[in-house]
Design an enzyme around this catalytic site. Structure first.
Site, PDB file in Angstrom:
ATOM      1  N   ILE A 102      11.279 -15.305  -7.977  1.00  0.00           N
ATOM      2  CA  ILE A 102      10.960 -13.982  -7.823  1.00  0.00           C
ATOM      3  C   ILE A 102       9.978 -13.512  -9.121  1.00  0.00           C
ATOM      4  CG2 ILE A 102      11.480 -11.512  -7.278  1.00  0.00           C
ATOM      5  CD1 ILE A 102      14.112 -13.002  -5.994  1.00  0.00           C
ATOM      6  N   CYS A 103       8.887 -12.775  -8.918  1.00  0.00           N
ATOM      7  CA  CYS A 103       8.172 -12.046  -9.878  1.00  0.00           C
ATOM      8  C   CYS A 103       8.376 -10.552  -9.734  1.00  0.00           C
ATOM      9  CB  CYS A 103       6.804 -12.259 -10.002  1.00  0.00           C
ATOM     10  SG  CYS A 103       5.947 -11.792 -11.441  1.00  0.00           S
ATOM     11  N   LEU A 104       9.667  -9.912 -10.497  1.00  0.00           N
ATOM     12  CA  LEU A 104       9.931  -8.711 -10.451  1.00  0.00           C
ATOM     13  C   LEU A 104      10.102  -8.241 -11.962  1.00  0.00           C
ATOM     14  CD1 LEU A 104      10.322  -6.098  -8.408  1.00  0.00           C
ATOM     15  CD2 LEU A 104      12.698  -6.814  -8.093  1.00  0.00           C
TER      16      LEU A 104
END
Length: 202
Positions: A93-95
């Site tokens: 995840i890119c968060l």
């Protein structure tokens, strides 16, 4: 780990009503223990309404580091998903709050709700999956249809797209494995010919 144990016990207690009635709580989130050390959890979020993910149930792997809450938990999607900020292969995840924007005051509940919000509002200019982000920007309608199909196949959403399902069935009838077919068609804009070439070259 005492503060982690307390937070998780509080979270499990607080989320209990959400687990009973999905229709009342559309932003349903759920957490279960995987081990007794409180270092590994299994999360679940519901696909947000009015998105291609609606009706889907998304499983998450949550690992709590020893330095928590000063460092964020490590989270990835177990359920396959077609989203610019989530790897369609690994579930990474890119968060920002799972990286450099984490604050010790944040909780696991914050993480789960933020992930649910990410499903409703992708950030294609900061992608985790470049192929998905490109489709999102270049052909938004195809992106929505593809994401819906992945939601139906992998997350149990009730939506199906007959045209895409026929293409999947056609390539599966040729002897290709279903997951490989879905990935190939999704990444090749649902063109059967180029998807077949990709499958034959792998």
């Amino acid at each position: 780990m005492i503060c982690v144990t307390e937070e998780i016990q509080n979270l499990l207690t607080a989320l209990n009503p959400f687990q009973r009635n999905y229709k009342t709580f559309k932003n349903q989130i759920k957490v279960d223990l995987v081990d007794e050390n409180f270092t590994e959890l299994k999360g679940e979020i519901a696909g947000p309404p009015d998105t291609p993910y609606e009706g889907g149930r998304y499983q998450l792997e949550i690992k709590i580091p020893e330095t928590y809450p000063f460092n964020p938990p490590k989270v990835r999607f177990i359920t396959k998903i077609w989203h610019p900020n989530i790897s369609s292969v690994t579930g990474a995840i890119c968060l920002d709050i799972l990286k450099d924007q984490w604050a010790a005051a944040m909780t696991l509940r914050t993480v789960l709700l933020s992930l649910q919000a990410l499903l409703a509002a992708a950030e294609p200019d900061d992608p985790q999956d470049a192929v998905v982000a490109n489709q999102y920007k270049q052909n938004p309608e195809m992106f929505k249809q593809t994401a819906r199909l992945w939601s139906q196949v992998y997350a149990g959403a009730p939506v199906s797209i007959p045209e895409y399902t026929r293409k999947i069935d056609k390539l599966c009838a040729m002897g290709f494995e279903k997951n490989a077919v879905i990935v190939a068609l999704s990444s090749k804009s649902w063109d059967v010919e180029t998807a077949t070439e990709l499958l034959l070259n792998n």
